[in-house]
Scaffold this motif. Structure first.
Motif, PDB file in Angstrom:
ATOM      1  N   GLY A 189      -4.948   8.860   0.931  1.00 27.84           N
ATOM      2  CA  GLY A 189      -4.954   7.438   0.622  1.00 27.84           C
ATOM      3  C   GLY A 189      -6.339   6.822   0.582  1.00 27.84           C
ATOM      4  O   GLY A 189      -7.308   7.378   1.078  1.00 27.84           O
ATOM      5  N   LEU A 190      -6.390   5.658  -0.028  1.00 30.16           N
ATOM      6  CA  LEU A 190      -7.646   4.912  -0.183  1.00 30.16           C
ATOM      7  C   LEU A 190      -7.750   3.734   0.770  1.00 30.16           C
ATOM      8  O   LEU A 190      -8.831   3.214   0.997  1.00 30.16           O
ATOM      9  N   GLU A 191      -6.612   3.308   1.299  1.00 30.24           N
ATOM     10  CA  GLU A 191      -6.623   2.102   2.121  1.00 30.24           C
ATOM     11  C   GLU A 191      -7.053   2.404   3.548  1.00 30.24           C
ATOM     12  O   GLU A 191      -6.575   3.362   4.157  1.00 30.24           O
ATOM     13  N   PRO A 192      -7.931   1.585   4.116  1.00 29.78           N
ATOM     14  CA  PRO A 192      -8.253   1.736   5.537  1.00 29.78           C
ATOM     15  C   PRO A 192      -7.107   1.208   6.396  1.00 29.78           C
ATOM     16  O   PRO A 192      -6.080   0.759   5.882  1.00 29.78           O
ATOM     17  N   THR A 193      -7.285   1.261   7.702  1.00 27.93           N
ATOM     18  CA  THR A 193      -6.260   0.737   8.606  1.00 27.93           C
ATOM     19  C   THR A 193      -6.202  -0.782   8.539  1.00 27.93           C
ATOM     20  O   THR A 193      -7.164  -1.450   8.167  1.00 27.93           O
ATOM     21  N   THR A 194      -5.061  -1.314   8.914  1.00 30.98           N
ATOM     22  CA  THR A 194      -4.946  -2.747   9.181  1.00 30.98           C
ATOM     23  C   THR A 194      -5.492  -2.990  10.586  1.00 30.98           C
ATOM     24  O   THR A 194      -5.160  -2.263  11.525  1.00 30.98           O
ATOM     25  N   VAL A 195      -6.369  -3.998  10.729  1.00 32.74           N
ATOM     26  CA  VAL A 195      -7.011  -4.278  12.015  1.00 32.74           C
ATOM     27  C   VAL A 195      -6.454  -5.570  12.597  1.00 32.74           C
ATOM     28  O   VAL A 195      -6.465  -6.614  11.936  1.00 32.74           O
ATOM     29  N   ILE A 196      -5.971  -5.490  13.849  1.00 32.57           N
ATOM     30  CA  ILE A 196      -5.425  -6.661  14.539  1.00 32.57           C
ATOM     31  C   ILE A 196      -6.185  -6.857  15.845  1.00 32.57           C
ATOM     32  O   ILE A 196      -6.346  -5.903  16.631  1.00 32.57           O
TER      33      ILE A 196
END
Length: 219
Positions: A189-196
């Motif tokens: 994948g190309l998307e990084p993690t979602t950061v919360i």
């Protein structure tokens, strides 16, 4: 025949092709030997390729900073095999812990208040926070289980580029004298993690990536 390994000595990076669903234990053990020996490794996660070294590896941290061309304020992430190590590195209440447990493993990075166990070089210098993540990728999990401790990690985005690297052979050609090992785990994948961010009174979305944080933000 294995190449002799001297981390950072300018030798060519080793290249392991590891099965993305059923990682070969022999190659996982060899990869972890390189990490334990002071090596810097590029590895697949459930949201793009990342670059990592051991927590205590100060030289490795500086090498990663040079590859990424980031300054001392750049936040690194502790990539953990599960939440059992959480209390060593971060302070969370029961409500936050339940939210993290419900969303791990997965493509999320959680910003949390750091404990004194976290080396200063890993914390945000002003806020004393740490990023923590539990990946779902089978190769990443196998590496962490064999290593028995978190990896100090960040997404592999090369200088001048907006998206993470996805092609292991190209990564090796680009970084062959700057890292010790590139693990080919296929496309991840190309998307990084979602950061919360969980350090304030309410969870805050810092970066929208692959993970759906709706349930955490609504909690």
């Amino acid at each position: 025949i294995r190449e002799s390994h001297r981390p950072g000595a300018g030798t060519m990076a080793q290249f392991f092709s590891i099965h993305p669903e059923d990682p070969q234990r022999r190659l996982v053990r060899q990869a972890v030997e390189i990490v334990r020996g002071g090596g810097v490794v590029v590895y697949p996660t459930d949201s793009a390729y990342a670059i990592a070294c051991r927590l205590e590896n100060k030289d490795g941290l500086e090498r990663i900073r040079r590859v990424r061309q980031v300054d001392k304020d750049h936040n690194f992430t502790l990539v953990c095999p599960d939440l059992s190590v959480l209390a060593n590195y971060a302070r969370v209440d029961n409500t936050v812990f339940r939210l993290l447990k419900a969303h791990t493993p997965g493509p999320f990075t959680f910003i949390l208040p750091a404990t004194r166990e976290v080396p200063r070089r890993l914390m945000h210098p002003k806020r004393r926070t740490i990023g923590l993540r539990v990946p779902e990728n089978a190769i990443a999990r196998a590496l962490l289980e064999e290593l028995g401790e978190p990896l100090m990690s960040c997404t592999l985005i090369l200088p001048g580029r907006e998206l993470p690297e996805t092609e292991p052979w190209e990564i090796r050609e680009t970084l062959e004298h700057q890292v010790d090992l590139v693990i080919d785990g296929g496309f991840c994948g190309l998307e990084p993690t979602t950061v919360i961010d969980f350090t304030g009174p309410e969870p805050e979305l810092v970066r929208q990536g692959r993970g759906d944080a709706t349930a955490m933000l609504a909690a």
